[in-house]
Design a protein around this motif. Structure first.
Motif, PDB file in Angstrom:
ATOM      1  N   LEU A  95       0.414  -1.086   0.159  1.00 40.88           N
ATOM      2  CA  LEU A  95       0.326   0.042   0.092  1.00 40.88           C
ATOM      3  C   LEU A  95       1.096   1.404   0.150  1.00 40.88           C
ATOM      4  CD1 LEU A  95      -3.192  -0.807   2.709  1.00 40.88           C
ATOM      5  CD2 LEU A  95      -3.657  -0.722  -0.143  1.00 40.88           C
ATOM      6  N   GLU A  96       2.128   0.943   0.775  1.00 41.94           N
ATOM      7  CA  GLU A  96       2.962   2.227   0.699  1.00 41.94           C
ATOM      8  C   GLU A  96       3.601   2.376  -0.797  1.00 41.94           C
ATOM      9  OE1 GLU A  96       5.068   4.285   3.992  1.00 41.94           O
ATOM     10  OE2 GLU A  96       7.099   2.583   3.129  1.00 41.94           O
ATOM     11  N   ARG A  97       4.328   1.273  -1.251  1.00 43.14           N
ATOM     12  CA  ARG A  97       5.207   1.819  -2.212  1.00 43.14           C
ATOM     13  C   ARG A  97       4.648   1.476  -3.215  1.00 43.14           C
ATOM     14  NH1 ARG A  97       8.931  -3.602  -0.262  1.00 43.14           N
ATOM     15  NH2 ARG A  97       7.479  -5.038  -1.489  1.00 43.14           N
ATOM     16  N   ASP A  98       3.565   1.237  -3.449  1.00 44.28           N
ATOM     17  CA  ASP A  98       2.644   1.021  -5.088  1.00 44.28           C
ATOM     18  C   ASP A  98       1.391   2.472  -5.231  1.00 44.28           C
ATOM     19  OD1 ASP A  98       4.558  -1.439  -5.045  1.00 44.28           O
ATOM     20  OD2 ASP A  98       2.553  -2.428  -5.143  1.00 44.28           O
ATOM     21  N   HIS A  99       0.950   2.537  -3.911  1.00 41.99           N
ATOM     22  CA  HIS A  99      -0.180   3.269  -3.971  1.00 41.99           C
ATOM     23  C   HIS A  99      -0.198   4.246  -3.000  1.00 41.99           C
ATOM     24  CE1 HIS A  99      -3.321  -0.282  -5.391  1.00 41.99           C
ATOM     25  NE2 HIS A  99      -1.818  -0.691  -5.286  1.00 41.99           N
ATOM     26  N   GLY A 100       0.930   5.029  -2.542  1.00 43.62           N
ATOM     27  CA  GLY A 100       1.362   6.121  -2.626  1.00 43.62           C
ATOM     28  C   GLY A 100       1.385   6.282  -1.309  1.00 43.62           C
ATOM     29  N   LEU A 101       0.160   5.327   0.384  1.00 47.74           N
ATOM     30  CA  LEU A 101      -0.192   5.309   0.981  1.00 47.74           C
ATOM     31  C   LEU A 101       0.713   4.949   2.416  1.00 47.74           C
ATOM     32  CD1 LEU A 101      -3.394   2.865   0.871  1.00 47.74           C
ATOM     33  CD2 LEU A 101      -3.450   5.561   0.605  1.00 47.74           C
ATOM     34  N   THR A 102       1.642   6.076   3.436  1.00 50.78           N
ATOM     35  CA  THR A 102       2.445   6.033   4.037  1.00 50.78           C
ATOM     36  C   THR A 102       2.184   5.068   5.118  1.00 50.78           C
ATOM     37  OG1 THR A 102       3.293   8.431   4.042  1.00 50.78           O
ATOM     38  CG2 THR A 102       4.212   7.381   5.812  1.00 50.78           C
ATOM     39  N   GLY A 103       3.068   4.225   5.587  1.00 51.14           N
ATOM     40  CA  GLY A 103       2.396   3.350   6.297  1.00 51.14           C
ATOM     41  C   GLY A 103       1.443   2.418   6.375  1.00 51.14           C
ATOM     42  N   GLY A 104       1.466   2.399   4.790  1.00 53.64           N
ATOM     43  CA  GLY A 104      -0.485   1.435   4.353  1.00 53.64           C
ATOM     44  C   GLY A 104      -1.164   1.923   4.579  1.00 53.64           C
ATOM     45  N   GLN A 105      -1.365   2.777   5.362  1.00 59.11           N
ATOM     46  CA  GLN A 105      -2.591   4.036   6.446  1.00 59.11           C
ATOM     47  C   GLN A 105      -3.590   4.325   5.396  1.00 59.11           C
ATOM     48  OE1 GLN A 105      -5.367   5.188   8.173  1.00 59.11           O
ATOM     49  NE2 GLN A 105      -4.446   4.201   9.674  1.00 59.11           N
ATOM     50  N   ILE A 106      -4.952   3.270   5.200  1.00 60.61           N
ATOM     51  CA  ILE A 106      -5.866   4.193   4.007  1.00 60.61           C
ATOM     52  C   ILE A 106      -6.515   4.916   4.434  1.00 60.61           C
ATOM     53  CG2 ILE A 106      -5.927   1.963   3.516  1.00 60.61           C
ATOM     54  CD1 ILE A 106      -8.479   1.742   5.144  1.00 60.61           C
ATOM     55  N   PHE A 107      -6.755   5.504   5.591  1.00 64.29           N
ATOM     56  CA  PHE A 107      -7.290   7.102   6.055  1.00 64.29           C
ATOM     57  C   PHE A 107      -6.662   8.479   6.060  1.00 64.29           C
ATOM     58  CE2 PHE A 107     -10.320   4.284   7.996  1.00 64.29           C
ATOM     59  CZ  PHE A 107     -11.517   4.319   7.257  1.00 64.29           C
ATOM     60  N   HIS A 108      -4.941   7.528   5.546  1.00 61.09           N
ATOM     61  CA  HIS A 108      -3.994   8.577   5.338  1.00 61.09           C
ATOM     62  C   HIS A 108      -3.614   9.587   6.900  1.00 61.09           C
ATOM     63  CE1 HIS A 108      -4.305  10.368   1.302  1.00 61.09           C
ATOM     64  NE2 HIS A 108      -3.985   9.429   0.787  1.00 61.09           N
ATOM     65  N   GLY A 109      -3.975   8.859   7.637  1.00 60.60           N
ATOM     66  CA  GLY A 109      -3.681   8.851   9.427  1.00 60.60           C
ATOM     67  C   GLY A 109      -5.117   8.341   9.974  1.00 60.60           C
ATOM     68  N   GLU A 110      -4.503   7.649  11.264  1.00 58.32           N
ATOM     69  CA  GLU A 110      -5.114   7.040  11.778  1.00 58.32           C
ATOM     70  C   GLU A 110      -6.410   7.711  12.590  1.00 58.32           C
ATOM     71  OE1 GLU A 110      -4.029   4.695  15.220  1.00 58.32           O
ATOM     72  OE2 GLU A 110      -1.627   5.170  13.618  1.00 58.32           O
ATOM     73  N   LEU A 111      -7.733   7.134  11.932  1.00 58.86           N
ATOM     74  CA  LEU A 111      -9.113   7.860  12.638  1.00 58.86           C
ATOM     75  C   LEU A 111      -9.358   7.395  14.239  1.00 58.86           C
ATOM     76  CD1 LEU A 111     -11.556   7.163   9.951  1.00 58.86           C
ATOM     77  CD2 LEU A 111     -10.060   8.579   9.846  1.00 58.86           C
ATOM     78  N   ALA A 112      -8.542   8.468  14.728  1.00 62.35           N
ATOM     79  CA  ALA A 112      -8.861   8.536  16.335  1.00 62.35           C
ATOM     80  C   ALA A 112      -9.311  10.291  17.583  1.00 62.35           C
ATOM     81  CB  ALA A 112      -7.588   8.195  17.105  1.00 62.35           C
ATOM     82  N   LEU A 113     -10.475   9.765  18.052  1.00 60.95           N
ATOM     83  CA  LEU A 113     -10.447  11.468  18.434  1.00 60.95           C
ATOM     84  C   LEU A 113      -9.389  12.509  18.750  1.00 60.95           C
ATOM     85  CD1 LEU A 113     -12.683  10.209  21.702  1.00 60.95           C
ATOM     86  CD2 LEU A 113     -13.340  11.827  19.821  1.00 60.95           C
ATOM     87  N   ASP A 114      -8.327  12.577  19.101  1.00 63.42           N
ATOM     88  CA  ASP A 114      -7.262  13.011  18.719  1.00 63.42           C
ATOM     89  C   ASP A 114      -6.442  13.989  17.707  1.00 63.42           C
ATOM     90  OD1 ASP A 114      -5.292  10.793  18.630  1.00 63.42           O
ATOM     91  OD2 ASP A 114      -3.819  11.858  19.400  1.00 63.42           O
ATOM     92  N   GLN A 115      -7.089  12.687  16.622  1.00 58.91           N
ATOM     93  CA  GLN A 115      -6.908  12.803  14.931  1.00 58.91           C
ATOM     94  C   GLN A 115      -7.711  13.854  14.166  1.00 58.91           C
ATOM     95  OE1 GLN A 115      -3.078  10.989  14.491  1.00 58.91           O
ATOM     96  NE2 GLN A 115      -4.407  10.407  13.542  1.00 58.91           N
TER      97      GLN A 115
END
Length: 528
Positions: free
Chosen positions: A456-476
């Protein structure tokens, strides 16, 4: 000089381009791959078999579909009869249908009490979603100086909150910091229903069902459609959404180039002035919008000399831990879930038309998360799969099917090994897990494609393989997405904006971030 250069042809980048073009600007979209769509693509995995590569479902607002004329550009929205089927491998499957009355009859076979409470639960989620949807619909207010428009939006949200019944207002405030397992346990007594509902709170983030705040993920994702299991698919696979967005953008005047990798964002005197491609070509622009994730954009495409150490540190600390792998299959026959063996063919096919969630119970999901916490993956992971060829038979040769399986939890960083080593073993684990619910599944497989978090990171440009471009969490979320003080799509570099899922609201394949970013970019260009 271009009006706007948009880096990345994912669905949010295409959404930004379509709205800017409709506003009279001439955006240029640069996509490094040979195809557009980002996570929303449909590709061939074997001769004659076309499968959604990553995303399963979309939640684009019907108003957006109408505003951009996406149906005129080929989008055919398909809403399956079933939302989710949850086999138990114990001879009974729980199916939640789009028809609530039909669902309550299904639930009644597991628990009369749950059948009575399920419509009440849906009513509360729908009511709460109206408030959260209002928060998602506008850019967050500025923390540096609240404007009159910000106050108006906050008052409108406040009125939505005050309109809630007292019980729902209390639930909204109480549920957000809760563990989604606790929320499900409070409402339901049957384990299949508890696990099926709670599973929506761990999608895409490094949390388990018993992690505090996981209920917020469920509610934030549910807010778009007011249902804890939202989403629809499209004729032609989920890639048809991207194709329709690209067609609408081009029709309005946007230009889209593929095989055009941006190597650097050019900055002069604190302002973005253009981009340089990997082939050395330079393109000047009044404004740059990046659909890449915040870390890849600000720490990869921008020279750090233009950023303060505090900002760089803040971007480095955005949590971007991927947890999702995907295994796509070409199969010779429709998989036969043992729990559906006694059902008539039409009902069985309808039950499989939505998504299928494979997990024994809440403990099984938590055990899968526990393995990921320590750099491994479970022998029996939690899997959510779809069979897109049931909705669109043209995706596979006659009588055959494609199956797309999301495998959780698959951590980006493995302890003692690598994903290049583990890739096919993960595929074997996924196949074996599916076969536990659909005996003989492994014999149906004609081809498979395993996509790890590293892919996901290498082929699709998702840093850390994170599909939302950053975890979904109350502080984010909201004011803190991607960073506190930078939640309105702007960056410390003048004329450089973010428009991807790493910005507010960050809610998957709905294009909301791209649409809101386009509005802010239009304002900036018109005032400049």
């Amino acid at each position: 000089m271009r009006d706007v250069v948009i880096i990345g042809g994912g669905h949010n980048g295409l959404m930004t381009a379509a709205y800017l073009a409709n506003a009279g600007l001439k955006p240029l979209v640069l996509e490094r791959s040979a195809w557009i769509g980002g996570c929303a693509i449909t590709a061939q995995i074997a001769p004659g078999f076309r499968c959604p590569v990553l995303a399963h479902r979309a939640t684009i607002d019907p108003a957006t579909v109408r505003a951009l004329g996406l149906e005129r550009h080929g989008l055919q929205v398909v809403r399956p009869e079933a939302l989710v089927c949850a086999p138990t491998a114990r001879g009974r499957a729980l199916t939640l249908w789009t028809d609530t009355a039909r669902t309550t009859r299904e639930i009644d076979a597991f628990s009369e009490s749950d059948a009575e409470r399920y419509p009440q639960f849906l009513a509360s989620v729908t009511a709460i979603s109206a408030v959260l949807r209002r928060l998602r619909a506008k850019p967050p207010p500025s923390v540096d100086g609240v404007t009159a428009a910000d106050l108006f939006d906050l008052l409108a949200t406040g009125r939505k909150f005050r309109a809630l019944r007292k019980a729902d207002a209390y639930r909204l405030l109480r549920w957000l910091p809760m563990a989604v397992a606790d929320l499900a346990h409070e409402w339901f007594e049957s384990e299949p229903l508890r696990a099926t509902v709670a599973a929506g709170g761990v999608l895409g983030s490094f949390v388990g069902p018993r992690s505090p705040g996981s209920a917020a993920v469920l509610l934030w994702l549910a807010a778009g459609e007011g249902h804890p299991i939202p989403g629809w698919t499209a004729r032609g696979g989920i890639g048809a959404v991207s194709e329709a967005l690209a067609s609408a953008a081009r029709h309005a005047g946007a230009e889209i180039r593929v095989d055009a990798e941006v190597q650097q964002i050019v900055v002069h005197d604190g302002a973005a002035t253009g981009v340089m491609l990997s082939n050395g070509e330079q393109i000047a622009a009044r404004c740059i919008a990046s659909n890449a994730d915040p870390r890849r954009t600000m720490l990869g495409l921008v020279d750090p000399i233009h950023l303060s150490p505090e900002y760089i540190r803040a971007v480095q600390n955005i949590r971007m831990r991927g947890t999702l792998a995907t295994v796509n299959y070409a199969v010779s026959l429709l998989p036969e879930l043992s729990d559906l063996a006694g059902w008539d063919p039409a009902r069985r096919t309808a039950a499989l038309s939505g998504c299928v969630r494979l997990c024994q119970d809440m403990d099984a999901i938590e055990r899968a998360f526990d393995a990921a916490k320590y750099g491994g993956y479970a022998d029996e992971p939690w899997i959510e799969l779809t069979i897109p060829s049931l909705v669109d038979p043209n995706l596979a040769p006659g009588g055959r099917h494609v199956v797309s399986a999301h495998v959780l939890f698959a951590p980006y960083r493995l302890r003692g090994t690598t994903w290049d080593v583990e890739r096919e073993h993960l595929g074997d684990v996924a196949t074996r897990t599916i076969a536990k619910y659909a005996p003989g599944f492994e014999r149906l497989v004609e081809a498979r494609h395993v996509i790890t978090p590293l892919d996901l990171e290498r082929d699709h440009g998702l840093t850390g393989g994170q599909i939302f471009h950053g975890e979904l969490a109350l502080d984010q979320l909201f004011l803190a997405r991607p960073l506190l003080g930078w939640a309105r799509y702007q960056t410390p570099i003048r004329n450089l904006f973010l428009c991807g899922a790493g910005t507010h609201p960050g809610t998957g394949l709905d294009g909301r971030a791209g649409a809101l970013a386009a509005r802010e970019i239009s304002k900036a260009l018109s005032s400049g």
